[in-house]
Motif scaffolding. Structure first.
Motif, PDB file in Angstrom:
ATOM      1  N   LEU A 556       0.817  -1.212   0.000  1.00 42.67           N
ATOM      2  CA  LEU A 556       0.000   0.000   0.000  1.00 42.67           C
ATOM      3  C   LEU A 556       0.852   1.264   0.000  1.00 42.67           C
ATOM      4  O   LEU A 556       0.457   2.295  -0.549  1.00 42.67           O
ATOM      5  N   ALA A 557       2.028   1.204   0.628  1.00 43.99           N
ATOM      6  CA  ALA A 557       2.915   2.373   0.667  1.00 43.99           C
ATOM      7  C   ALA A 557       3.377   2.761  -0.736  1.00 43.99           C
ATOM      8  O   ALA A 557       3.594   3.946  -1.025  1.00 43.99           O
ATOM      9  N   THR A 558       3.493   1.782  -1.628  1.00 46.28           N
ATOM     10  CA  THR A 558       3.941   2.068  -2.991  1.00 46.28           C
ATOM     11  C   THR A 558       2.870   2.806  -3.809  1.00 46.28           C
ATOM     12  O   THR A 558       3.199   3.447  -4.815  1.00 46.28           O
ATOM     13  N   VAL A 559       1.605   2.695  -3.408  1.00 47.95           N
ATOM     14  CA  VAL A 559       0.530   3.369  -4.146  1.00 47.95           C
ATOM     15  C   VAL A 559      -0.167   4.408  -3.283  1.00 47.95           C
ATOM     16  O   VAL A 559      -1.275   4.837  -3.600  1.00 47.95           O
ATOM     17  N   GLN A 561       0.328   7.620  -2.701  1.00 48.79           N
ATOM     18  CA  GLN A 561       0.010   8.899  -3.343  1.00 48.79           C
ATOM     19  C   GLN A 561      -1.155   8.759  -4.323  1.00 48.79           C
ATOM     20  O   GLN A 561      -2.034   9.629  -4.382  1.00 48.79           O
ATOM     21  N   ALA A 562      -1.158   7.667  -5.078  1.00 48.03           N
ATOM     22  CA  ALA A 562      -2.245   7.450  -6.038  1.00 48.03           C
ATOM     23  C   ALA A 562      -3.586   7.320  -5.328  1.00 48.03           C
ATOM     24  O   ALA A 562      -4.607   7.844  -5.779  1.00 48.03           O
ATOM     25  N   LEU A 563      -3.587   6.615  -4.171  1.00 47.77           N
ATOM     26  CA  LEU A 563      -4.827   6.460  -3.416  1.00 47.77           C
ATOM     27  C   LEU A 563      -5.286   7.786  -2.818  1.00 47.77           C
ATOM     28  O   LEU A 563      -6.483   8.075  -2.767  1.00 47.77           O
ATOM     29  N   LEU A 574      -8.887   3.376   4.401  1.00 42.33           N
ATOM     30  CA  LEU A 574      -7.968   2.247   4.511  1.00 42.33           C
ATOM     31  C   LEU A 574      -6.559   2.730   4.864  1.00 42.33           C
ATOM     32  O   LEU A 574      -5.874   2.124   5.704  1.00 42.33           O
ATOM     33  N   LEU A 575      -6.105   3.814   4.248  1.00 42.06           N
ATOM     34  CA  LEU A 575      -4.773   4.345   4.539  1.00 42.06           C
ATOM     35  C   LEU A 575      -4.668   4.770   5.999  1.00 42.06           C
ATOM     36  O   LEU A 575      -3.646   4.537   6.656  1.00 42.06           O
ATOM     37  N   ILE A 580      -0.699   3.721   7.003  1.00 41.76           N
ATOM     38  CA  ILE A 580       0.315   3.542   5.956  1.00 41.76           C
ATOM     39  C   ILE A 580       1.315   4.690   5.964  1.00 41.76           C
ATOM     40  O   ILE A 580       2.505   4.495   5.696  1.00 41.76           O
ATOM     41  N   ASP A 581       0.856   5.876   6.294  1.00 36.56           N
ATOM     42  CA  ASP A 581       1.779   7.014   6.382  1.00 36.56           C
ATOM     43  C   ASP A 581       2.800   6.779   7.488  1.00 36.56           C
ATOM     44  O   ASP A 581       4.007   7.068   7.320  1.00 36.56           O
ATOM     45  N   GLY A 582       2.343   6.243   8.616  1.00 35.17           N
ATOM     46  CA  GLY A 582       3.269   5.928   9.713  1.00 35.17           C
ATOM     47  C   GLY A 582       4.257   4.847   9.314  1.00 35.17           C
ATOM     48  O   GLY A 582       5.446   4.903   9.677  1.00 35.17           O
ATOM     49  N   TYR A 583       3.789   3.859   8.534  1.00 38.18           N
ATOM     50  CA  TYR A 583       4.698   2.792   8.077  1.00 38.18           C
ATOM     51  C   TYR A 583       5.755   3.350   7.134  1.00 38.18           C
ATOM     52  O   TYR A 583       6.942   2.988   7.214  1.00 38.18           O
ATOM     53  N   ALA A 584       5.334   4.239   6.232  1.00 41.46           N
ATOM     54  CA  ALA A 584       6.277   4.799   5.259  1.00 41.46           C
ATOM     55  C   ALA A 584       7.348   5.656   5.932  1.00 41.46           C
ATOM     56  O   ALA A 584       8.502   5.668   5.500  1.00 41.46           O
TER      57      ALA A 584
END
Length: 688
Positions: A556-559, A561-563, A574-575, A580-584
């Motif tokens: 999910l981190a790879t997409v 910005q698109a999401l 979902l993000l 996902i921001d915290g994971y990135a």
């Protein structure tokens, strides 16, 4: 300018021949001819000025109310002409919407005798319905209840003289249903009371939600006028009593007539005494009183079975089965359906009646009798396209907890070429049910190149995965044997995605669930862009161990910005949900938080256990929600990680090796799933 230049009101929309046929067959009293007087120029000018004033939007609310009241006073004695005028009827609607309750009721009382004629006019029907809807806004105020009741009583008396014109008219029938809903105390816009089959109806039949018409508090908004409801239903029955069965299949009137009767039956749901009087009349039974075992004699039983193959009567019969008191349902079951189930199931209309019969079965003995007739015919029914009958039986089997194993085995055998064939093809063939049974050489059938999976097939599989795991071993093997490309196609389809979610929600071992999830590695970002895939990704994350969760977060981190740029509500949710921001930004801290959360879950289940009934489940779910509110913050998780985190360290190996352990019940997404997904039908009842 008037709607037409005729001075005579031409009532109805079915055509003169059709209406006369209906009236003759019902022995209805002829409606007197009404002269439609021309509207004088002065009145036209007056209402035209009011229309211009309303359009200007330069008047205050209080001033508008006064104008509406004065205009309705001016309309007295001319309601019929004004309401049926093509232009002035629109102005009348605005006046009724802005008037007070006294003038509203005055308008309805003044035109009560001509109300059926207004309601059956193309323009007048909108005025009549607006008047009823405006009155409905005042019903909940106790000060006006008696006034409104007296007004509606006058309207009902005007209709009771001859309700057939409204019942068989495409405009009048809608107004009549609105009046019935008002008297029944339900929402006037409830689709189930206006002949519209909503998604909730299918959900109810397939045991996806536990609610029945007439028993939902969300539908009832006030106490209604039960006495008036019974009076108007009695008037409807009076004019259909003589030859009810033949008129219900008449091509000129059956559609709108049966919709009105369906609405009346649904509004009477729960009133067993009244239903025991109404239903026998609709079935054409000579005996008006319910005598156990003697309501339906052999002379009419076969006729009713034939009528259930007619489009209109079959719809009426579905509602009868839904609302019928238990004693009446039992007699209908034994005298009409027993030994005729396969015959009706094979019919394009009758199979819907059988679905209703199965959906509303009352006990295990009835399920046993149904299975005896239809169980050996499972493959035949699927070949004929009657998969809804099978889906209904699966749901009834779960609800009453009987014949579950036999049902699952019969369904699996129906889509296998031979008993020795590998079970790997079971799930694909049910997902593409229609495509499979159209194939001449079924042994050579392969995954088809079609865009959408079979809706009823996916619903059947959703129901199947609610059975205990030892009932559905062939289905488990079939799904876990599917290739990555096939699993991905299933997850991208709206129906297929729900099948995967049902699989992940089941009591199947975590080992099998994570075997399927691992096949989607590298594709979770692609799924998250899909409207249905977001829910599947969330469900996969919930039941995964730490390593799989990290793989999902990485995809999910790879997409991300698109999401975010898509601004899709579920994608953004979902993000945030998976952080996902915290994971990135800080993968180590994200991992520490996940470990800490898992440790909290494990402690919770160690304290409260996993076996629970419905009441205990509800109580524990609230407890879980409280725990979520007190989960460690980012700062606390960082502090735990820097100090060695003994508790996290203690559980790390358990989390990493949990792939072979028992499944952990998800609690983060279980509640949100039903709230966030638009059109989500709910969950099947848990197998006790």
């Amino acid at each position: 300018m008037g709607r037409d230049n005729s001075n005579f009101y031409n009532q109805g929309s079915m055509g003169k021949g059709g209406r006369n046929k209906v009236k003759n067959s019902l022995n209805a009293d002829p409606q007197p001819t009404v002269v439609r007087n021309q509207i004088d120029p002065e009145t036209k000018t007056y209402f035209s000025e009011i229309a211009n004033l309303f359009e200007s939007s330069e008047i205050e609310l209080e001033e508008r109310s006064v104008i509406c009241s004065n205009a309705l006073e001016e309309a007295k004695g001319k309601e019929f002409e004004l309401a049926t005028d093509y232009i002035i009827s629109h102005t009348m609607q605005g006046l009724l919407e802005g008037s007070d309750v006294d003038h509203l009721c005055g308008f309805l009382r003044s035109c009560a005798e001509l109300f059926p004629m207004i309601a059956t006019d193309r323009c007048g029907s909108h005025v009549a319905e607006t008047a009823l809807k405006s009155v409905a806004t005042f019903v909940q105020e106790n000060d006006y209840y008696s006034l409104i009741e007296d007004t509606l009583n006058s309207v009902c008396q005007g209709i009771a003289a001859n309700p057939i014109d409204m019942m068989c008219n495409q405009h009048g029938s809608h107004v009549l249903r609105t009046l019935l809903c008002l008297c029944g105390g339900v929402r006037l816009d409830s689709p189930e009371f206006h002949g519209v089959k909503s998604s909730s109806a299918l959900a109810n039949r397939l045991n996806l939600q536990a609610s029945r018409v007439g028993g939902s508090d969300s539908v009832h908004i006030h106490q209604g006028f039960p006495g008036l409801l019974k009076d108007i239903v009695s008037a409807m029955l009076k004019h259909t009593r003589e030859d009810s069965r033949s008129i219900l299949v008449d091509q000129c009137s059956s559609l709108v007539l049966q919709v009105c009767l369906n609405t009346a039956l649904k509004l009477l749901a729960g009133d067993n005494e009244e239903l025991l009087h109404v239903i026998p009349v609709l079935l054409g039974c000579k005996n008006q009183n319910l005598i156990e075992g003697n309501l339906i004699d052999k002379t009419i039983a076969r006729d009713i079975v034939k009528l259930m193959k007619e489009p209109a009567f079959s719809r009426l019969m579905e509602v009868i089965l839904e609302v019928a008191p238990e004693c009446l349902y039992e007699e209908l079951f034994m005298k009409l359906f027993r030994n005729s189930l396969f015959e009706l199931s094979s019919d394009k209309c009758g199979n819907f009646v059988v679905q209703a019969l199965i959906s509303y079965t009352r006990d295990e003995e009835q399920v046993k009798l149904i299975w005896k007739e239809l169980g050996p015919k499972c493959k035949d029914l699927l070949e004929m396209g009657c998969s809804g009958v099978i889906a209904s039986f699966v749901a009834a089997s779960q609800r009453l907890q009987t014949h579950g194993l036999e049902c699952c085995q019969a369904l699996a055998d129906a889509v296998r070429v031979g008993s020795d064939e590998s079970p790997r093809y079971i799930i694909p063939r049910i997902l593409f049910l229609e495509n499979y049974f159209r194939c001449e050489d079924k042994s050579s059938w392969e995954w088809p190149n079609v865009s959408k999976m079979h809706v009823m097939g996916s619903l059947i599989l959703q129901a199947v995965f609610k059975f205990p795991s030892d009932f559905i071993e062939p289905y488990i093997k079939s799904l876990t044997c599917m290739e990555t490309e096939q699993i991905l196609k299933v997850a991208k389809d709206a129906g297929g995605a729900r099948v995967l979610e049902a699989f992940l929600d089941s009591d199947i071992s975590a080992k099998h669930k994570r075997r399927v999830i691992s096949k989607l590695k590298g594709h979770f970002g692609e799924l998250a862009k899909n409207p249905s895939g977001c829910f599947t990704v969330e469900k996969c994350f919930t039941v995964s161990n730490l390593s799989l969760r990290e793989a999902i977060a990485s995809d999910l981190a790879t997409v991300q910005q698109a999401l975010e740029h898509s601004k899709a509500k579920q994608s953004l949710y979902l993000l945030r949900k998976l952080d996902i921001d915290g994971y990135a930004k800080r993968p180590d801290l994200w991992r520490s938080k996940q470990e800490s959360r898992q440790a909290t879950y494990d402690e919770f289940y160690a304290a409260f256990g996993k076996t629970e009934d419905a009441t205990t489940h509800s109580r524990k779910r609230k407890k879980r929600e409280e725990i979520v509110d007190h989960l460690p913050s980012e700062e606390h998780a960082k502090d735990v990680d820097s100090k060695g985190g003994k508790r996290v360290k203690k559980h790390k190996e358990k989390v990493e090796s949990a792939s072979d352990g028992p499944p952990k019940t998800p609690f983060l997404s279980e509640e949100m799933q039903g709230k966030k997904r638009k059109g989500k039908t709910g969950q099947l009842k848990a197998w006790k």
